[in-house]
Design an enzyme around this catalytic site. Structure first.
Site, PDB file in Angstrom:
ATOM      1  N   ILE A   1      27.069  49.669  62.247  1.00 21.09           N
ATOM      2  CA  ILE A   1      27.453  51.068  62.483  1.00 21.09           C
ATOM      3  C   ILE A   1      27.079  51.498  63.905  1.00 21.09           C
ATOM      4  CG2 ILE A   1      27.056  53.461  61.743  1.00 21.09           C
ATOM      5  CD1 ILE A   1      26.555  52.300  58.880  1.00 21.09           C
TER       6      ILE A   1
ATOM      7  N   ARG B   1      19.227  57.426  57.114  1.00 15.14           N
ATOM      8  CA  ARG B   1      18.437  57.774  55.930  1.00 15.14           C
ATOM      9  C   ARG B   1      17.511  58.929  56.298  1.00 15.14           C
ATOM     10  NH1 ARG B   1      21.749  55.560  53.483  1.00 15.14           N
ATOM     11  NH2 ARG B   1      21.582  53.868  51.959  1.00 15.14           N
TER      12      ARG B   1
ATOM     13  N   ASP C   1      23.397  64.090  58.084  1.00 14.20           N
ATOM     14  CA  ASP C   1      24.177  63.702  56.901  1.00 14.20           C
ATOM     15  C   ASP C   1      23.249  63.273  55.777  1.00 14.20           C
ATOM     16  OD1 ASP C   1      26.693  63.147  55.547  1.00 14.20           O
ATOM     17  OD2 ASP C   1      26.130  61.040  55.693  1.00 14.20           O
TER      18      ASP C   1
ATOM     19  N   GLU D   1      16.763  64.554  49.709  1.00 12.19           N
ATOM     20  CA  GLU D   1      18.130  64.829  49.243  1.00 12.19           C
ATOM     21  C   GLU D   1      18.362  64.448  47.782  1.00 12.19           C
ATOM     22  OE1 GLU D   1      20.197  62.108  52.009  1.00 12.19           O
ATOM     23  OE2 GLU D   1      20.897  60.994  50.258  1.00 12.19           O
TER      24      GLU D   1
ATOM     25  N   HIS E   1      25.421  63.546  52.689  1.00  9.53           N
ATOM     26  CA  HIS E   1      25.513  62.083  52.615  1.00  9.53           C
ATOM     27  C   HIS E   1      26.959  61.655  52.351  1.00  9.53           C
ATOM     28  CE1 HIS E   1      22.710  58.441  51.913  1.00  9.53           C
ATOM     29  NE2 HIS E   1      23.873  58.033  52.386  1.00  9.53           N
ATOM     30  N   GLN E   2      27.854  62.141  53.198  1.00 17.03           N
ATOM     31  CA  GLN E   2      29.279  61.876  52.990  1.00 17.03           C
ATOM     32  C   GLN E   2      29.868  60.962  54.057  1.00 17.03           C
ATOM     33  OE1 GLN E   2      30.919  66.074  53.834  1.00 17.03           O
ATOM     34  NE2 GLN E   2      32.430  64.786  54.836  1.00 17.03           N
TER      35      GLN E   2
HETATM   36  P1  NAI Z   1      22.937  46.834  59.915  1.00 17.89           P
HETATM   37  O1  NAI Z   1      22.017  46.043  59.090  1.00 17.89           O
HETATM   38  O2  NAI Z   1      24.226  46.208  60.366  1.00 17.89           O
HETATM   39  O3  NAI Z   1      22.191  47.371  61.223  1.00 17.89           O
HETATM   40  C1  NAI Z   1      20.897  47.896  61.195  1.00 17.89           C
HETATM   41  C2  NAI Z   1      20.255  47.625  62.539  1.00 17.89           C
HETATM   42  O4  NAI Z   1      18.970  48.245  62.553  1.00 17.89           O
HETATM   43  C3  NAI Z   1      20.057  46.137  62.814  1.00 17.89           C
HETATM   44  O5  NAI Z   1      20.564  45.785  64.088  1.00 17.89           O
HETATM   45  C4  NAI Z   1      18.552  45.957  62.745  1.00 17.89           C
HETATM   46  O6  NAI Z   1      18.064  44.951  63.618  1.00 17.89           O
HETATM   47  C5  NAI Z   1      18.087  47.341  63.182  1.00 17.89           C
HETATM   48  N1  NAI Z   1      16.698  47.601  62.838  1.00 17.89           N
HETATM   49  C6  NAI Z   1      15.968  47.116  61.798  1.00 17.89           C
HETATM   50  N2  NAI Z   1      14.703  47.571  61.853  1.00 17.89           N
HETATM   51  C7  NAI Z   1      14.633  48.349  62.964  1.00 17.89           C
HETATM   52  C8  NAI Z   1      13.599  49.088  63.582  1.00 17.89           C
HETATM   53  N3  NAI Z   1      12.348  49.092  63.059  1.00 17.89           N
HETATM   54  N4  NAI Z   1      13.880  49.779  64.699  1.00 17.89           N
HETATM   55  C9  NAI Z   1      15.134  49.753  65.235  1.00 17.89           C
HETATM   56  N5  NAI Z   1      16.156  49.082  64.704  1.00 17.89           N
HETATM   57  C10 NAI Z   1      15.913  48.380  63.577  1.00 17.89           C
HETATM   58  O7  NAI Z   1      23.224  48.157  59.089  1.00 17.89           O
HETATM   59  P2  NAI Z   1      24.439  49.173  59.236  1.00 17.89           P
HETATM   60  O8  NAI Z   1      25.542  48.771  58.334  1.00 17.89           O
HETATM   61  O9  NAI Z   1      24.728  49.405  60.669  1.00 17.89           O
HETATM   62  O10 NAI Z   1      23.797  50.506  58.586  1.00 17.89           O
HETATM   63  C11 NAI Z   1      22.738  51.187  59.212  1.00 17.89           C
HETATM   64  C12 NAI Z   1      22.167  52.197  58.235  1.00 17.89           C
HETATM   65  O11 NAI Z   1      23.148  53.214  57.974  1.00 17.89           O
HETATM   66  C13 NAI Z   1      21.845  51.632  56.833  1.00 17.89           C
HETATM   67  O12 NAI Z   1      20.537  51.093  56.801  1.00 17.89           O
HETATM   68  C14 NAI Z   1      21.965  52.840  55.946  1.00 17.89           C
HETATM   69  O13 NAI Z   1      20.684  53.417  55.794  1.00 17.89           O
HETATM   70  C15 NAI Z   1      22.849  53.799  56.724  1.00 17.89           C
HETATM   71  N6  NAI Z   1      24.111  54.095  56.046  1.00 17.89           N
HETATM   72  C16 NAI Z   1      24.432  55.411  55.802  1.00 17.89           C
HETATM   73  C17 NAI Z   1      25.616  55.747  55.190  1.00 17.89           C
HETATM   74  C18 NAI Z   1      26.020  57.170  54.957  1.00 17.89           C
HETATM   75  O14 NAI Z   1      26.957  57.429  54.181  1.00 17.89           O
HETATM   76  N7  NAI Z   1      25.380  58.146  55.579  1.00 17.89           N
HETATM   77  C19 NAI Z   1      26.541  54.699  54.729  1.00 17.89           C
HETATM   78  C20 NAI Z   1      26.138  53.344  55.094  1.00 17.89           C
HETATM   79  C21 NAI Z   1      24.959  53.071  55.700  1.00 17.89           C
END
Ligand code: NAI
Length: 329
Positions: free
Chosen positions: A154, A230, A254, A259, A291-292
């Site tokens: 993302i 989150r 979001d 929540e 959270h949308q």
């Molecule tokens: P991803 O796993 O592809 O990327 C997460 C990144 O965060 C990775 O590059 C990882 O190395 C990094 N990371 C891990 N620990 C860290 C730290 N201590 N400090 C800095 N960076 C760190 O995950 P993706 O798909 O990009 O999703 C990211 C987050 O988005 C998810 O964990 C989820 O909480 C949230 N999310 C929210 C949604 C929503 O509807 N609001 C929907 C989908 C995901």
């Protein structure tokens, strides 16, 4: 194979049935969240399907195990609400690691554009034939510096979108990606130099309250903070103080720490008891969505197909290629 589907919303059912029915999965859709009070609903099923605000703590895991549940399928990416350690040797856990990074990144930009250009206020004004521009001034995104924390799927799409706006990008990740072409800096530098900060890392022990009084103190005056990741990444109390002191110029949220009991439900006829959330929503420079960010047709379809594939692979005894939560191995 019988699946107990928790926290069901009407928009979940058609998409999920489209994949589950042909796969021979019998799905019972339950409206309540999964938690210690509702876990007994899982009796007689083989698997449970949960979402972001279900509480799968050690007590729930134990009870699921006693009930004969073999697998938890998360229909989301984040798994901070599941006690993975408690699942070890009891339950396998699968998730949907990527269903549409575009959906979330585009929502983050939508929030930024909205709060900056006050489109939410302009919409209401013109509906009442109020054509005044007073108080609607924003700033050009072009040339501004955006700090992206977490440069996974993302975060990188969000970086591409920001690049399209002509913004400068600073990145921080605990595990920087060599091939990303992003300019990584220390977290402190990102805090100090960014006009906008967007959070795209998971919620872990490391990242809990990453944004707090101390980090806010390092930021530029007037910074805009975007959180589509989150709620626990931000200490809400400290954010409110930062906004009241005008250190934080705007916040786009979001997700919210508390929540769980509120988001996805209609409380429009109630007195909401969460004073921090009410305070945030009352602030003119805060925008809250519930959270949308994930909610696009494409994402819902990918969520359903990956979840069903995970179940089919697990129950056919060949989980290779299924998206298991790695810590459980
Ligand atoms: P991803 O796993 O592809 O990327 C997460 C990144 O965060 C990775 O590059 C990882 O190395 C990094 N990371 C891990 N620990 C860290 C730290 N201590 N400090 C800095 N960076 C760190 O995950 P993706 O798909 O990009 O999703 C990211 C987050 O988005 C998810 O964990 C989820 O909480 C949230 N999310 C929210 C949604 C929503 O509807 N609001 C929907 C989908 C995901």
């Amino acid at each position: 194979m019988k699946l107990a589907f928790f926290d069901t919303k009407p928009y979940d059912i058609p998409g999920f049935d489209r994949y589950a029915v042909p796969a021979g999965i019998e799905v019972k859709y339950f409206e309540p969240n999964l938690n210690e009070d509702t876990v007994s609903l899982a009796a007689g099923f083989d698997a449970v399907c949960v979402f972001v605000n279900d509480t799968v703590n050690a007590a729930v895991v134990d009870k699921l195990y006693q009930l004969g549940i073999k697998v938890i399928v998360l229909r989301c990416a984040g798994f901070n609400n599941v006690d993975i350690r408690a699942c070890r040797d009891k339950l396998r856990v699968f998730r949907v690691p990527a269903y549409s990074p575009h959906a979330v990144a585009e929502h983050a930009m939508a929030l930024l554009l909205t709060i900056n250009r006050r489109t939410h206020k302009a919409y209401i004004r013109t509906r009442e034939f109020n054509f005044s521009l007073q108080g609607l001034a924003g700033f050009d995104l072009y040339g501004k510096t955006v700090g992206i924390i977490g440069t996974g799927k993302i975060g990188r799409v969000f970086a591409d979108i920001c690049r399209g706006f002509g913004m400068n990008i600073l990145a921080y990740d605990k595990f920087p990606a060599a091939d990303s072409g992003l300019h990584y800096v220390a977290l402190s530098e990102l805090f100090e130099k960014s006009d906008i900060i967007s959070l795209h890392c998971p919620l872990t022990e490391d990242t809990n309250h990453l944004i707090d009084a101390e980090s806010i103190a390092r930021m530029k005056k007037g910074v805009t903070i975007i959180n589509t990741s989150r709620g626990g990444l931000i200490n809400t109390e400290d954010l409110i103080t930062g906004i009241k002191e005008k250190k934080v110029g705007a916040a786009c949220l979001d997700v919210y720490e508390e929540e769980g009991d509120l988001f996805y439900e209609d409380f429009s006829g109630h007195i909401v008891q969460d004073d921090k959330l009410v305070r945030l929503i009352a602030m003119p420079n805060v925008i809250v969505t519930s959270h949308q960010a994930f909610l696009t047709t494409e994402a819902l379809d990918n969520i359903a197909s990956t979840t069903v594939t995970n179940l089919v692979k697990f129950f056919s005894g060949s989980p290779d290629g299924a998206t298991e939560v790695v810590y459980n191995k």
